[in-house]
Write a protein that holds these residues in place. Structure first.
Motif, PDB file in Angstrom:
ATOM      1  N   ARG A   1     -47.031  -3.064 -39.746  1.00  0.00           N
ATOM      2  CA  ARG A   1     -45.769  -2.647 -40.335  1.00  0.00           C
ATOM      3  C   ARG A   1     -45.837  -2.663 -41.856  1.00  0.00           C
ATOM      4  O   ARG A   1     -45.240  -1.843 -42.526  1.00  0.00           O
TER       5      ARG A   1
ATOM      6  N   PHE B   1     -50.298  13.287 -35.455  1.00  0.00           N
ATOM      7  CA  PHE B   1     -49.969  13.656 -36.830  1.00  0.00           C
ATOM      8  C   PHE B   1     -49.874  12.404 -37.712  1.00  0.00           C
ATOM      9  O   PHE B   1     -49.443  11.350 -37.243  1.00  0.00           O
TER      10      PHE B   1
ATOM     11  N   TYR C   1     -48.002  11.495 -41.412  1.00  0.00           N
ATOM     12  CA  TYR C   1     -47.118  11.897 -42.496  1.00  0.00           C
ATOM     13  C   TYR C   1     -47.019  10.751 -43.492  1.00  0.00           C
ATOM     14  O   TYR C   1     -47.186   9.584 -43.142  1.00  0.00           O
TER      15      TYR C   1
ATOM     16  N   GLN D   1     -43.952   9.350 -46.182  1.00  0.00           N
ATOM     17  CA  GLN D   1     -42.535   9.511 -46.479  1.00  0.00           C
ATOM     18  C   GLN D   1     -42.229   8.829 -47.798  1.00  0.00           C
ATOM     19  O   GLN D   1     -42.478   7.637 -47.963  1.00  0.00           O
TER      20      GLN D   1
ATOM     21  N   LEU E   1     -40.541  13.933 -45.361  1.00  0.00           N
ATOM     22  CA  LEU E   1     -41.841  13.713 -44.728  1.00  0.00           C
ATOM     23  C   LEU E   1     -42.783  14.841 -45.100  1.00  0.00           C
ATOM     24  O   LEU E   1     -42.415  16.012 -45.015  1.00  0.00           O
TER      25      LEU E   1
ATOM     26  N   LEU F   1     -46.166   7.444 -41.522  1.00  0.00           N
ATOM     27  CA  LEU F   1     -45.640   7.609 -40.169  1.00  0.00           C
ATOM     28  C   LEU F   1     -46.624   8.407 -39.328  1.00  0.00           C
ATOM     29  O   LEU F   1     -47.115   9.452 -39.758  1.00  0.00           O
TER      30      LEU F   1
ATOM     31  N   GLN G   1     -41.922  15.855 -31.359  1.00  0.00           N
ATOM     32  CA  GLN G   1     -42.825  14.814 -31.832  1.00  0.00           C
ATOM     33  C   GLN G   1     -42.157  13.447 -31.692  1.00  0.00           C
ATOM     34  O   GLN G   1     -40.976  13.295 -31.954  1.00  0.00           O
ATOM     35  N   TYR G   2     -42.964  12.471 -31.298  1.00  0.00           N
ATOM     36  CA  TYR G   2     -42.503  11.109 -31.118  1.00  0.00           C
ATOM     37  C   TYR G   2     -43.193  10.246 -32.169  1.00  0.00           C
ATOM     38  O   TYR G   2     -44.417  10.316 -32.330  1.00  0.00           O
ATOM     39  N   PHE G   3     -42.386   9.425 -32.844  1.00  0.00           N
ATOM     40  CA  PHE G   3     -42.870   8.706 -34.010  1.00  0.00           C
ATOM     41  C   PHE G   3     -43.066   7.221 -33.756  1.00  0.00           C
ATOM     42  O   PHE G   3     -42.346   6.602 -32.972  1.00  0.00           O
ATOM     43  N   GLY G   4     -44.045   6.652 -34.475  1.00  0.00           N
ATOM     44  CA  GLY G   4     -44.183   5.211 -34.547  1.00  0.00           C
ATOM     45  C   GLY G   4     -43.194   4.630 -35.543  1.00  0.00           C
ATOM     46  O   GLY G   4     -42.448   5.358 -36.200  1.00  0.00           O
ATOM     47  N   ALA G   5     -43.222   3.303 -35.667  1.00  0.00           N
ATOM     48  CA  ALA G   5     -42.261   2.606 -36.518  1.00  0.00           C
ATOM     49  C   ALA G   5     -42.610   2.691 -38.003  1.00  0.00           C
ATOM     50  O   ALA G   5     -41.783   2.355 -38.850  1.00  0.00           O
ATOM     51  N   GLY G   6     -43.829   3.118 -38.297  1.00  0.00           N
ATOM     52  CA  GLY G   6     -44.215   3.277 -39.701  1.00  0.00           C
ATOM     53  C   GLY G   6     -45.002   2.097 -40.241  1.00  0.00           C
ATOM     54  O   GLY G   6     -44.866   0.963 -39.763  1.00  0.00           O
TER      55      GLY G   6
ATOM     56  N   TYR H   1     -33.692  14.675 -36.495  1.00  0.00           N
ATOM     57  CA  TYR H   1     -34.199  13.332 -36.262  1.00  0.00           C
ATOM     58  C   TYR H   1     -33.344  12.346 -37.060  1.00  0.00           C
ATOM     59  O   TYR H   1     -32.826  12.679 -38.134  1.00  0.00           O
TER      60      TYR H   1
ATOM     61  N   GLN I   1     -37.102   1.616 -39.597  1.00  0.00           N
ATOM     62  CA  GLN I   1     -37.607   2.114 -38.324  1.00  0.00           C
ATOM     63  C   GLN I   1     -38.253   3.482 -38.508  1.00  0.00           C
ATOM     64  O   GLN I   1     -38.127   4.102 -39.570  1.00  0.00           O
ATOM     65  N   GLY I   2     -38.944   3.948 -37.472  1.00  0.00           N
ATOM     66  CA  GLY I   2     -39.486   5.300 -37.481  1.00  0.00           C
ATOM     67  C   GLY I   2     -38.395   6.308 -37.143  1.00  0.00           C
ATOM     68  O   GLY I   2     -37.224   5.969 -37.009  1.00  0.00           O
ATOM     69  N   LEU I   3     -38.799   7.549 -36.996  1.00  0.00           N
ATOM     70  CA  LEU I   3     -37.841   8.611 -36.686  1.00  0.00           C
ATOM     71  C   LEU I   3     -37.636   8.706 -35.186  1.00  0.00           C
ATOM     72  O   LEU I   3     -38.584   8.593 -34.403  1.00  0.00           O
TER      73      LEU I   3
ATOM     74  N   LEU J   1     -44.348  20.526 -37.619  1.00  0.00           N
ATOM     75  CA  LEU J   1     -42.946  20.542 -37.998  1.00  0.00           C
ATOM     76  C   LEU J   1     -42.852  20.538 -39.517  1.00  0.00           C
ATOM     77  O   LEU J   1     -43.623  19.848 -40.185  1.00  0.00           O
TER      78      LEU J   1
ATOM     79  N   PHE K   1     -40.196  19.445 -42.353  1.00  0.00           N
ATOM     80  CA  PHE K   1     -39.003  18.626 -42.473  1.00  0.00           C
ATOM     81  C   PHE K   1     -38.245  18.926 -43.750  1.00  0.00           C
ATOM     82  O   PHE K   1     -38.829  19.265 -44.786  1.00  0.00           O
TER      83      PHE K   1
END
Lengths: 111, 114
Positions: A9, A33, A35, A37, A43, A90, A100-105, B36, B42-44, B102, B104
């Protein structure tokens, strides 16, 4: 539920260090992917991969490389970290199609 | 090339007020559109999506967005917001086909005040 896990994290590194950011997804997704931020910039895509050992540059690849040796794992590598790479990173994954499904970063600070 | 413009970087509102977060896109081909949400630290998370069919799409927590092809917009609305809706909201576009990427927008920070 889809789970995308980023190994850290928070990370603090020194200028010039080699940094590895790891991402694992558990849904057998084809695409992954990375990214970054930054406030006010949204992003921005660094790299993406649509298959094992395949990769394509995104919009801001300079200073980064990636590795995808296994389908579930996508690593982002900073060969020589610099202060301007301090950011939130991310990871995301997707199957064929767009969601797209993201992790917590991972919040990386380079000192 | 595709691009996304979120016209407001910050939107402060009072609890139970209506809200609209604006999103415009540019693309030369058919698009898929997404909102999103990112809660603090937190993440997206995907809030809602337009892929095809009905131009009005809804989320489970009361948000809705309408795809307007002629105005190239995909604005997000909620008739009555809660403090728990405080978050950053990102609009995204994908032009489909073999392009999995994507694009953004820069995000809109929604702050709901009591």
């Amino acid at each position: 539920d889809v789970k995308v896990t980023q190994s850290s994290r928070y990370l603090v590194k020194r200028t010039g260090e080699k940094v590895f950011l790891e991402c694992v997804q558990d849904m057998d997704h084809e695409n992954m992917f990375w990214y970054r931020q930054d406030p006010g910039l949204g992003l921005r895509l660094i790299y993406f991969s649509y298959d094992v050992k395949m990769k394509e540059k995104g919009d801001i690849p300079e200073g980064y490389s990636v590795s995808r040796e296994k389908k579930e794992r996508f690593s982002l590598i900073l060969e020589s970290a610099s202060t301007n790479q301090t950011s939130m990173y991310l990871c995301a994954s997707s199957q064929q199609g767009s969601i797209q499904y993201f992790g917590a970063g991972t919040r990386l600070s380079v000192l | 090339a595709q691009s996304v413009t979120q016209l407001d970087s910050q939107v402060p509102v009072f609890e139970e007020a209506p809200v609209e977060l604006r999103c415009n896109y540019s693309s030369s081909v058919s698009v898929y559109l997404f909102w999103y949400v990112q809660y603090p630290n937190q993440g997206l998370q995907l809030l809602l999506k337009y892929l095809s069919g009905s131009t009005l799409v809804e989320s489970i927590n009361g948000f809705e967005a309408e795809f307007n092809k002629s105005q190239t917009s995909f604005h997000l609305r909620k008739p009555s917001v809660h403090i728990s809706d405080t978050a950053e909201y990102f609009c995204a576009v994908n032009s489909g086909g073999s392009n999995y990427k994507l694009t953004f927008g820069k995000g809109t920070l929604l702050t709901v005040n009591p």
